[in-house]
Write an enzyme that holds these catalytic residues in place. Structure first.
Site, PDB file in Angstrom:
ATOM      1  N   HIS A  33       0.832  -1.210   0.000  1.00 17.15           N
ATOM      2  CA  HIS A  33       0.000   0.000   0.000  1.00 17.15           C
ATOM      3  C   HIS A  33       0.866   1.259   0.000  1.00 17.15           C
ATOM      4  CE1 HIS A  33      -3.624   2.399   1.071  1.00 17.15           C
ATOM      5  NE2 HIS A  33      -2.734   3.155   1.689  1.00 17.15           N
ATOM      6  N   GLU A  34       1.806   1.308   0.923  1.00 14.44           N
ATOM      7  CA  GLU A  34       2.648   2.502   1.026  1.00 14.44           C
ATOM      8  C   GLU A  34       3.598   2.622  -0.164  1.00 14.44           C
ATOM      9  OE1 GLU A  34       1.823   4.650   3.071  1.00 14.44           O
ATOM     10  OE2 GLU A  34       0.570   3.422   4.377  1.00 14.44           O
ATOM     11  N   HIS A  37       1.890   4.594  -2.866  1.00 11.74           N
ATOM     12  CA  HIS A  37       2.006   6.040  -2.644  1.00 11.74           C
ATOM     13  C   HIS A  37       3.408   6.528  -3.017  1.00 11.74           C
ATOM     14  CE1 HIS A  37      -1.866   6.278  -0.792  1.00 11.74           C
ATOM     15  NE2 HIS A  37      -1.525   5.653   0.331  1.00 11.74           N
TER      16      HIS A  37
END
Length: 380
Positions: A33-34, A37
């Site tokens: 997920h990170e 980003h």
């Protein structure tokens, strides 16, 4: 002493049997997920100060050549990417004074000074990467193991069940469920299992003719493969090997990807359906769990084998991605909501409105976290 050591460090003990699988599952989902980003943010020319797995005190870390601090922190329940200009881990809008305190070089690469499309792309990349992780896991599993399927036929109808009341008979074949064409018995289960109390239209094939019936599924408590008690909706039909004609569907690499995309879409749809019904009070609150339940499921999955553990990663990844897209600050969906408003009114939302929204959203998020913790410890 030996008993204590065995209870903690054997493959059936707490550390190796539960804690390690839990940290593996959560770390993979959070990291992906990170990383979404981070990668899209960097591609958009946004500076990154820190990439963290976990919160709280740093356990260890290092600085890369771009000046980004990569670190592992003591509390492994999440993570964050801190961009240049962020004043906290949630990337909430900084005040005018805080933006003015940045140097000219920092303002050029600061997150909040970028065009809307760059900010939106960076934010949506986190959940998107979660969905891509799920697709990748399913594609690999389908390629390696194929998929066992049964024909959508009825071998037996439970006495007094919704199916019997609707007129469904042994030997019937499901053609459509609520207007959706079905090809396997699993398709029927997928379309029924989350619809307790809803009248569903079924098209059945009987003696070469299609007939339409309506049945209302009833909730039934069952035990899933990981040993958890779950409530699913059923209409009371049973399949068997004679009529189901079990077979294993094999996939080429391209076919596995297509099937994985379809399966991920089904999981996303069922997740949204569950949350909508839960918000309306139509789902059992005990179906929601927090870190303790995830840790328990991780340990159970690890005992069944590594492929079960990566399946848990896939399902949890969808859940994390979906929840983060909810339009609630400080979740990713809350950021996207503000960017949408900004695009319409052609100016940023006022600092006062932003602050009120973030406080309200944070209250809701903390309340939800408290709810699932209570479920884990006392509620269910």
């Amino acid at each position: 002493m030996n008993d204590i050591f065995h209870a903690l460090f054997s493959t059936q003990g707490f550390v190796l049997g539960t804690l390690v699988p839990f940290l593996f599952v959560l770390t993979v989902v959070v990291f992906v997920h990170e990383m979404g980003h981070y990668l899209i943010g960097r591609w958009c020319g946004i500076g990154v100060k820190a990439f963290s797995i976990g919160f709280g005190p740093e356990l260890f870390g290092f600085n890369d050549r771009h000046g980004t601090r990569w670190k592992l922190c003591a509390i492994p329940l999440g993570g964050y990417v801190k961009f240049v200009g962020d004043m906290n881990a949630t990337s909430s809008q900084p005040s005018t004074e805080e933006i003015e305190s940045l140097t000219e070089a920092e303002r050029e690469v600061a997150f909040h000074t970028q065009p809307i499309w760059k900010r939106a792309a960076t934010v949506v990349a986190g959940p998107l990467f979660n969905f891509l992780l799920t697709i990748a896991v399913f594609a690999v599993l389908f390629s390696l193991y194929g998929r066992p399927v049964l024909e959508p036929t009825v071998a037996e109808v439970t006495k007094g069940s919704p199916a019997e009341k609707a007129g469904i008979q042994a030997g019937d074949r499901f053609v459509k469920v609520d207007g959706s064409k079905v090809e396997t018995f699993a398709d029927v289960q997928r379309l029924v299992s989350g619809r307790a109390g809803d009248a569903i239209a079924f098209t059945m094939l009987r003696d070469g003719k299609e007939i339409d019936v309506t049945a209302t599924p009833e909730p039934m408590e069952q035990q899933d493969a990981l040993g958890n008690k779950v409530k699913i909706a059923v209409i009371g039909v049973v399949n068997n090997a004679e009529l189901g004609q079990p077979r294993l569907v094999s996939y080429s690499p391209a076919g596995a990807v297509v099937a994985a995309v379809e399966e991920t879409g089904h999981v996303i749809q069922r997740t949204g359906q569950f949350l909508q019904r839960f918000a309306l009070g139509r789902e059992d609150k005990c179906q929601l769990g927090g870190p303790i339940k995830i840790a328990k499921m991780s340990g159970q999955a690890a005992k069944l084998g590594f492929e079960w553990l990566v399946q848990l990663v896939a399902f949890l990844s969808v859940g994390i991605g979906f929840l983060n897209l909810l339009p609630i600050p400080p979740l990713d969906g809350g950021h996207l909501l503000f960017y949408g408003v900004e695009a319409v009114i052609r100016r940023p939302v006022s600092e006062r409105m932003m602050e009120m929204a973030y406080r309200t959203g944070l209250f809701l998020v903390l309340g939800f976290m408290g709810f699932v913790f209570w479920n884990d410890l006392f509620g269910c």
